[in-house]
Scaffold this active site. Structure first.
Site, PDB file in Angstrom:
ATOM      1  N   GLU A  83       0.821  -1.211   0.000  1.00  0.00           N
ATOM      2  CA  GLU A  83       0.000   0.000   0.000  1.00  0.00           C
ATOM      3  C   GLU A  83       0.853   1.258   0.000  1.00  0.00           C
ATOM      4  O   GLU A  83       1.945   1.293   0.568  1.00  0.00           O
ATOM      5  CB  GLU A  83      -0.927  -0.029   1.229  1.00  0.00           C
ATOM      6  CG  GLU A  83      -1.962  -1.125   1.088  1.00  0.00           C
ATOM      7  CD  GLU A  83      -2.868  -1.292   2.300  1.00  0.00           C
ATOM      8  OE1 GLU A  83      -4.009  -1.738   2.096  1.00  0.00           O
ATOM      9  OE2 GLU A  83      -2.447  -0.987   3.422  1.00  0.00           O
ATOM     10  N   CYS A 119       6.698  -4.857  15.978  1.00  0.00           N
ATOM     11  CA  CYS A 119       6.232  -3.878  16.976  1.00  0.00           C
ATOM     12  C   CYS A 119       4.772  -4.205  17.296  1.00  0.00           C
ATOM     13  O   CYS A 119       3.968  -4.412  16.383  1.00  0.00           O
ATOM     14  CB  CYS A 119       6.354  -2.456  16.435  1.00  0.00           C
ATOM     15  SG  CYS A 119       8.027  -2.046  15.917  1.00  0.00           S
ATOM     16  N   CYS A 127       3.325   8.552   0.977  1.00  0.00           N
ATOM     17  CA  CYS A 127       3.923   7.637   1.955  1.00  0.00           C
ATOM     18  C   CYS A 127       4.101   6.281   1.276  1.00  0.00           C
ATOM     19  O   CYS A 127       3.127   5.638   0.892  1.00  0.00           O
ATOM     20  CB  CYS A 127       2.973   7.543   3.151  1.00  0.00           C
ATOM     21  SG  CYS A 127       3.519   6.371   4.391  1.00  0.00           S
ATOM     22  N   CYS A 153       1.529  -2.215  15.799  1.00  0.00           N
ATOM     23  CA  CYS A 153       1.518  -1.915  14.362  1.00  0.00           C
ATOM     24  C   CYS A 153       0.885  -3.046  13.557  1.00  0.00           C
ATOM     25  O   CYS A 153       1.260  -4.208  13.710  1.00  0.00           O
ATOM     26  CB  CYS A 153       2.967  -1.673  13.918  1.00  0.00           C
ATOM     27  SG  CYS A 153       3.166  -1.505  12.139  1.00  0.00           S
ATOM     28  N   CYS A 195       6.476  -6.809   7.502  1.00  0.00           N
ATOM     29  CA  CYS A 195       7.650  -6.346   8.249  1.00  0.00           C
ATOM     30  C   CYS A 195       8.037  -7.406   9.267  1.00  0.00           C
ATOM     31  O   CYS A 195       7.189  -8.084   9.819  1.00  0.00           O
ATOM     32  CB  CYS A 195       7.320  -5.032   8.966  1.00  0.00           C
ATOM     33  SG  CYS A 195       8.722  -4.322   9.856  1.00  0.00           S
ATOM     34  N   CYS A 255      -1.034   6.031   9.875  1.00  0.00           N
ATOM     35  CA  CYS A 255       0.208   5.410  10.366  1.00  0.00           C
ATOM     36  C   CYS A 255      -0.070   4.120  11.104  1.00  0.00           C
ATOM     37  O   CYS A 255      -0.877   4.088  12.027  1.00  0.00           O
ATOM     38  CB  CYS A 255       0.881   6.316  11.394  1.00  0.00           C
ATOM     39  SG  CYS A 255       1.701   7.703  10.725  1.00  0.00           S
TER      40      CYS A 255
END
Ligand code: SAH
Ligand code: SF4
Length: 357
Positions: free
Chosen positions: A91, A115, A104, A118, A111, A341
């Site tokens: 995305e 974390c 962005c 997230c 990933c 975010c």
């Protein structure tokens, strides 16, 4: 024989390629112009190249551009684009404001960093993006010509894919490439030191570091990368760099480049929003020429975390500012389309988006 990808190659590599293919020397510059200045989707569109040159190119290479599969628009004007890549979909988020048009972009599919606050972390790691796939996100949105800023804050950890990310920084800023000022590009990292060190030396783009927790044990609890790369040690290393002039210790470079260093700090209710946290943050950063960007927490399912209200965010910002640490608030954008975010996650889309829609 599998064809190679043109996009993502730098000028020296393209010059070398033209020699190997027996193309006239000047075609290298023409190809680079098509690659990094124009929105084209096939080698055939390189109309100032001879038919023979295009045929030779097409025999060994593909352009490496792909248009987006899907676009979703937020009520606040933010747009989210879904792109196909060899490792799955990613995305990209377009964020227009009164005076800026920020894109962005993602550096990986998913990933590895895990974390706990997230969504991309929850997705897990699915694959690296190539420089062509990263830069394609920039060319292949309709607003390409109007973009003012690029932030690498989408899916993925840029310094877990350093080679390709540095390649993109080069193509974005080189005079033969997009020729953007490095001040318009920001790479955000959880703090992976080896890649970050290379970035400081090999690029002049801005750096953002996701700090969030100014106490080591607390940070390690929510951000596993802290265990391998403690943030305090990284900050101590950063103090050796002069960010105002972008020099390494002992190195002299012409010009007065100004690289911006910022730290991102999501405010979580009753976890990192107290005076003791503000004091620890100030202690940590006081000798650095930097700013703190306070980010509202975007709730994700399954995490026992809450954000704070705007009044609390402002109070935290004012406390930092009054103690000499420059801090700003980041507005939340695109929450209704899961573009804000930390909300990017393509795990659920892999199956549904193999076909362009
Ligand atoms: N991997 C890089 C860049 C992508 S994440 C990094 O971590 O810096 C981009 C930013 O979104 C980071 O600052 C990250 O901490 C933040 N973020 C992650 N989850 C979030 C959430 N749920 N709410 C708000 N910000 C989040
Ligand atoms: Fe990865 Fe950044 Fe999300 Fe952490 S915050 S899991 S590093 S994308």
């Amino acid at each position: 024989m599998e064809k190679k990808v043109l996009s993502g190659m730098n000028l020296a590599e393209i010059q070398q390629m033209t020699v190997e293919l027996g193309l006239p020397k000047f075609t290298a510059k023409q190809i680079v112009d098509w690659l990094y200045r124009k929105q084209i989707y096939s080698i055939d569109e390189m109309t100032n190249l001879s038919k023979e040159a295009r045929r030779k190119l097409s025999e060994h290479y593909v352009l490496g551009r792909a248009s987006y599969l899907k676009k979703v628009e937020s009520a606040d004007g933010t747009e989210k684009y879904l792109f196909p890549t060899a490792k799955g979909t990613v995305e990209t988020v377009y964020i227009p404001t009164a005076d800026r048009a920020t894109l962005c972009i993602s550096s990986q599919v998913g990933c590895k960093m895990g974390c706990k606050f997230c969504m991309t972390g929850k997705q897990g790691f699915e694959g690296q993006l190539t420089a062509a796939e990263i830069i394609n996100q920039i060319y292949s949105i309709p607003h390409f010509e109007h973009l003012t800023n690029i932030v690498m804050m989408g899916q993925g950890e840029p310094f877990d894919n350093t080679e390709q990310v540095l390649r993109v920084c080069e193509l974005m800023t080189a005079s033969y490439g997009l020729a953007w000022s490095p001040k318009r590009i920001t790479v955000s990292t959880v703090g992976l030191v080896p890649g970050l060190k290379r970035f400081l030396v090999e690029s002049e783009c801005n750096l953002a570091i996701s700090l969030h927790f100014p106490l080591p044990e607390l940070r390690a609890e929510w951000m596993p990368a802290e265990k391998a790369y403690p943030i305090q040690r990284l900050i101590d290393q950063l103090k050796e760099y002069d960010f105002c002039r972008n020099l390494r210790p002992g190195e002299a470079r012409a010009g007065n480049h100004q690289r911006r260093l910022s730290f991102e700090y999501i405010l979580f209710k009753n976890i990192n929003d107290g005076e003791k946290h503000a004091k620890a943050l100030i202690r940590m950063l006081k000798e650095l020429d930097c700013r703190v960007n306070l980010i509202p927490y975007h709730t994700i399912p399954g995490a026992a975390l809450q954000g704070v209200d705007e009044a609390k965010m402002k109070a935290f910002r004012d406390y930092l500012t009054h103690h000499g640490l420059f801090a700003t608030l980041r507005a939340s954008r695109g929450q209704d389309i899961e573009a804000a975010c930390g909300l990017l996650n393509t795990a659920h889309q892999q199956k549904n988006n193999q076909q362009p829609s």
